[in-house]
Write a protein that holds these residues in place. Structure first.
Motif, mmCIF file in Angstrom:
data_model
loop_
_atom_site.group_PDB
_atom_site.id
_atom_site.type_symbol
_atom_site.label_atom_id
_atom_site.label_comp_id
_atom_site.label_asym_id
_atom_site.label_seq_id
_atom_site.Cartn_x
_atom_site.Cartn_y
_atom_site.Cartn_z
ATOM 1 N N CYS A 290 -44.945 25.536 -5.622
ATOM 2 C CA CYS A 290 -46.004 26.517 -5.359
ATOM 3 C C CYS A 290 -45.331 27.833 -4.975
ATOM 4 O O CYS A 290 -45.029 28.041 -3.796
ATOM 5 N N PRO A 291 -45.075 28.721 -5.935
ATOM 6 C CA PRO A 291 -44.204 29.866 -5.684
ATOM 7 C C PRO A 291 -44.880 31.120 -5.158
ATOM 8 O O PRO A 291 -44.439 32.222 -5.436
ATOM 9 N N TYR A 292 -45.959 30.991 -4.387
ATOM 10 C CA TYR A 292 -46.618 32.196 -3.858
ATOM 11 C C TYR A 292 -45.763 32.835 -2.772
ATOM 12 O O TYR A 292 -45.289 32.162 -1.859
ATOM 13 N N LEU A 293 -45.583 34.141 -2.878
ATOM 14 C CA LEU A 293 -44.809 34.898 -1.898
ATOM 15 C C LEU A 293 -45.715 35.888 -1.180
ATOM 16 O O LEU A 293 -46.692 36.374 -1.752
ATOM 17 N N ARG A 294 -45.366 36.190 0.063
ATOM 18 C CA ARG A 294 -46.059 37.263 0.761
ATOM 19 C C ARG A 294 -45.724 38.588 0.067
ATOM 20 O O ARG A 294 -44.578 38.797 -0.349
ATOM 21 N N PRO A 295 -46.698 39.478 -0.071
ATOM 22 C CA PRO A 295 -46.447 40.719 -0.817
ATOM 23 C C PRO A 295 -45.387 41.612 -0.195
ATOM 24 O O PRO A 295 -44.783 42.430 -0.885
ATOM 25 N N GLN A 296 -45.120 41.472 1.093
ATOM 26 C CA GLN A 296 -44.144 42.334 1.755
ATOM 27 C C GLN A 296 -42.718 41.807 1.660
ATOM 28 O O GLN A 296 -41.773 42.484 2.080
ATOM 29 N N ASP A 297 -42.535 40.608 1.121
ATOM 30 C CA ASP A 297 -41.215 39.982 1.091
ATOM 31 C C ASP A 297 -40.557 40.082 -0.283
ATOM 32 O O ASP A 297 -41.195 40.395 -1.288
ATOM 33 N N GLU A 298 -39.268 39.765 -0.299
ATOM 34 C CA GLU A 298 -38.495 39.708 -1.538
ATOM 35 C C GLU A 298 -37.663 38.431 -1.513
ATOM 36 O O GLU A 298 -37.102 38.071 -0.479
ATOM 37 N N VAL A 299 -37.604 37.742 -2.654
ATOM 38 C CA VAL A 299 -36.821 36.512 -2.759
ATOM 39 C C VAL A 299 -35.785 36.672 -3.871
ATOM 40 O O VAL A 299 -36.115 37.038 -5.006
ATOM 41 N N LEU A 300 -34.535 36.392 -3.526
ATOM 42 C CA LEU A 300 -33.420 36.521 -4.457
ATOM 43 C C LEU A 300 -32.605 35.231 -4.461
ATOM 44 O O LEU A 300 -32.601 34.475 -3.482
ATOM 45 N N ILE A 301 -31.896 35.006 -5.551
ATOM 46 C CA ILE A 301 -30.913 33.921 -5.627
ATOM 47 C C ILE A 301 -29.601 34.530 -6.096
ATOM 48 O O ILE A 301 -29.565 35.285 -7.067
ATOM 49 N N VAL A 302 -28.526 34.217 -5.391
ATOM 50 C CA VAL A 302 -27.178 34.570 -5.838
ATOM 51 C C VAL A 302 -26.447 33.259 -6.089
ATOM 52 O O VAL A 302 -26.329 32.420 -5.193
ATOM 53 N N SER A 303 -25.982 33.083 -7.314
ATOM 54 C CA SER A 303 -25.313 31.838 -7.687
ATOM 55 C C SER A 303 -23.839 32.093 -7.975
ATOM 56 O O SER A 303 -23.477 33.021 -8.713
ATOM 57 N N VAL A 304 -22.987 31.234 -7.398
ATOM 58 C CA VAL A 304 -21.543 31.302 -7.661
ATOM 59 C C VAL A 304 -21.084 30.069 -8.432
ATOM 60 O O VAL A 304 -19.895 29.770 -8.481
ATOM 61 N N ARG A 305 -22.026 29.386 -9.053
ATOM 62 C CA ARG A 305 -21.693 28.144 -9.754
ATOM 63 C C ARG A 305 -20.709 28.375 -10.903
ATOM 64 O O ARG A 305 -19.845 27.528 -11.155
ATOM 65 N N ARG A 306 -20.819 29.496 -11.598
ATOM 66 C CA ARG A 306 -19.891 29.773 -12.694
ATOM 67 C C ARG A 306 -18.488 30.084 -12.190
ATOM 68 O O ARG A 306 -17.496 29.895 -12.900
ATOM 69 N N LEU A 307 -18.392 30.551 -10.959
ATOM 70 C CA LEU A 307 -17.081 30.864 -10.393
ATOM 71 C C LEU A 307 -16.289 29.608 -10.059
ATOM 72 O O LEU A 307 -15.052 29.633 -10.032
ATOM 73 N N GLY A 308 -16.989 28.514 -9.781
ATOM 74 C CA GLY A 308 -16.290 27.311 -9.363
ATOM 75 C C GLY A 308 -15.550 27.552 -8.059
ATOM 76 O O GLY A 308 -16.119 28.051 -7.097
ATOM 77 N N CYS A 309 -14.264 27.258 -8.040
ATOM 78 C CA CYS A 309 -13.486 27.380 -6.807
ATOM 79 C C CYS A 309 -12.580 28.607 -6.790
ATOM 80 O O CYS A 309 -11.704 28.712 -5.930
ATOM 81 N N THR A 310 -12.786 29.541 -7.710
ATOM 82 C CA THR A 310 -11.912 30.705 -7.736
ATOM 83 C C THR A 310 -12.166 31.610 -6.542
ATOM 84 O O THR A 310 -13.298 31.759 -6.072
ATOM 85 N N THR A 311 -11.110 32.212 -6.050
ATOM 86 C CA THR A 311 -11.212 33.214 -4.986
ATOM 87 C C THR A 311 -10.651 34.552 -5.479
ATOM 88 O O THR A 311 -10.292 35.414 -4.675
ATOM 89 N N ASP A 312 -10.597 34.703 -6.793
ATOM 90 C CA ASP A 312 -10.146 35.944 -7.416
ATOM 91 C C ASP A 312 -11.305 36.933 -7.394
ATOM 92 O O ASP A 312 -12.229 36.849 -8.200
ATOM 93 N N THR A 313 -11.274 37.880 -6.467
ATOM 94 C CA THR A 313 -12.400 38.788 -6.286
ATOM 95 C C THR A 313 -12.641 39.693 -7.495
ATOM 96 O O THR A 313 -13.741 40.229 -7.646
ATOM 97 N N SER A 314 -11.650 39.849 -8.360
ATOM 98 C CA SER A 314 -11.839 40.678 -9.551
ATOM 99 C C SER A 314 -12.835 40.051 -10.526
ATOM 100 O O SER A 314 -13.363 40.730 -11.403
ATOM 101 N N ARG A 315 -13.105 38.740 -10.357
ATOM 102 C CA ARG A 315 -14.049 38.051 -11.243
ATOM 103 C C ARG A 315 -15.445 37.954 -10.652
ATOM 104 O O ARG A 315 -16.385 37.566 -11.338
ATOM 105 N N PHE A 316 -15.593 38.305 -9.381
ATOM 106 C CA PHE A 316 -16.857 38.042 -8.696
ATOM 107 C C PHE A 316 -18.033 38.789 -9.319
ATOM 108 O O PHE A 316 -19.078 38.202 -9.586
ATOM 109 N N ARG A 317 -17.887 40.078 -9.539
ATOM 110 C CA ARG A 317 -19.032 40.854 -10.023
ATOM 111 C C ARG A 317 -19.454 40.444 -11.431
ATOM 112 O O ARG A 317 -20.632 40.488 -11.772
#
Length: 357
Positions: A45-72
């Motif tokens: 039931c994906p109803y959101l309050r009109p004043q809010d914002e919902v985001l998802i940031v996924s790092v699944r494609r990064l796996g275990c890398t810590t190479d910051t040049s690939r992050f963006r």
């Protein structure tokens, strides 16, 4: 996954099964959290309050890398569109820079990190469900930005392998989360909520933000504190009880976190049998009875909420977050509901125009 009947007996499990069988059974039923693989009541039931914002940031494609040049280029972000009952609703892919740019000091940002065995297809509905449990029936119109951080927690064949691999993944995931948080403008109120291994990731990330390291892993160019207020809520945290102590593995975390609520449960099998993961040390779980080895000053920043009676013998995230007392406490902390408006306005003014780093 519900516990098998034989595990619900009050007799110690080691007396009923061989040591190897007991370990495998406990890990299967408990330590590999029952967060994924089923829907929480009311999920979808994906109803959101009109004043809010919902985001998802996924790092699944990064796996275990810590190479910051690939992050963006390899991090993925999505924004949920549509807040009204009749609005067109759906997810819109955006760049990680767009996601970070939407974060500003005038609105508290609540970051949620899920636990183990959450498949990619479950991330969207589960994230919105957690958001709704946080804001549901709160007589408080203040807006929040809810950001779900998704790490590679897909189920792996073999119980012991699954647990060991996921425990290892929490370290690079903590680094990746710390990098994201370090891009936010200074002065941004951050509320951090993590379940099980998710709490472990948050604890590691805040430790890195305070200038700490995880082994040889450290965040380059980090500015400890950086005028960024952070509060935390850890639900059944799956990491060692002594890690928050000064000089310990996450020993700088509480230098970065102003206020921390830890939901404990001595009946949760994942907390009760946590020490079986490492048979050399048999550590106690943070989510069993709270932190150990804290200094007097650090202990004053931590509050415990005993959920043994309310939740009982389960490590099911849905059961925890359906307890209204927990979510009421979480809302007050994570939304900075007790923060004077003048302080919030001052922080926003001080950081206005501060670009993401």
């Amino acid at each position: 996954m519900p516990l098998p009947r034989r595990l619900e007996s009050r007799r110690p499990i080691a007396r009923r099964l061989s040591p190897s069988a007991a370990l495998a059974a406990v890990l299967l039923a408990a330590v590999a959290p029952a967060e994924g693989g089923h829907r929480c009541p009311g999920e979808g039931c994906p109803y959101l309050r009109p004043q809010d914002e919902v985001l998802i940031v996924s790092v699944r494609r990064l796996g275990c890398t810590t190479d910051t040049s690939r992050f963006r280029s390899e991090m993925r972000a999505e924004r949920y569109l549509g807040t009204g009952a009749s609005a067109s609703r759906g997810w819109q892919g955006i760049s990680i820079d767009e996601a970070i740019a939407s974060i500003e000091p005038s609105m508290p940002t609540v970051v949620f990190v899920h636990g183990n065995r959450v498949e990619p297809i479950e991330v969207r509905p589960r994230s919105v469900w957690v958001y709704r449990k946080l804001v549901d029936r709160r007589n408080d119109p203040r807006p929040i930005r809810f950001l779900a951080f998704s790490w590679p927690s897909d189920e792996i064949s073999g119980v012991l392998r699954d647990v060991n691999v996921k425990a290892a993944r929490t370290k690079p995931a903590a680094f990746q989360l710390a990098w994201v948080l370090d891009q936010t403008p200074t002065g941004t109120p951050l509320g951090m909520m993590g379940y099980s291994f998710g709490a472990r990731i948050i604890s590691g990330a805040t430790h890195l933000l305070a200038g700490g390291s995880l082994g040889r892993l450290a965040l380059p160019g980090v500015e400890p504190r950086a005028h960024r207020p952070i509060r935390g809520v850890y639900v059944a945290p799956a990491f060692d009880a002594d890690w928050l102590g000064r000089g310990r593995y996450h020993g700088r975390s509480l230098q970065q976190v102003d206020n921390l609520l830890i939901a404990t449960n001595r009946r949760d099998p994942a907390m009760r049998y946590f020490g079986l993961i490492n048979r050399d040390r048999h550590p106690k779980a943070m989510g069993f009875e709270g932190p150990t080895c804290l200094s007097r000053g650090d202990s004053q920043r931590v509050r415990l909420l005993n959920m043994s009676k309310a939740v009982g013998r389960t490590h099911d995230m849905c059961e925890y977050l359906m307890v209204s007392g927990l979510m009421s406490n979480a809302w007050r902390r994570l939304s900075f509901a007790d923060r004077p408006a003048s302080v919030a306005a001052s922080a926003a003014a001080g950081a206005k125009g501060t670009p993401p780093r």
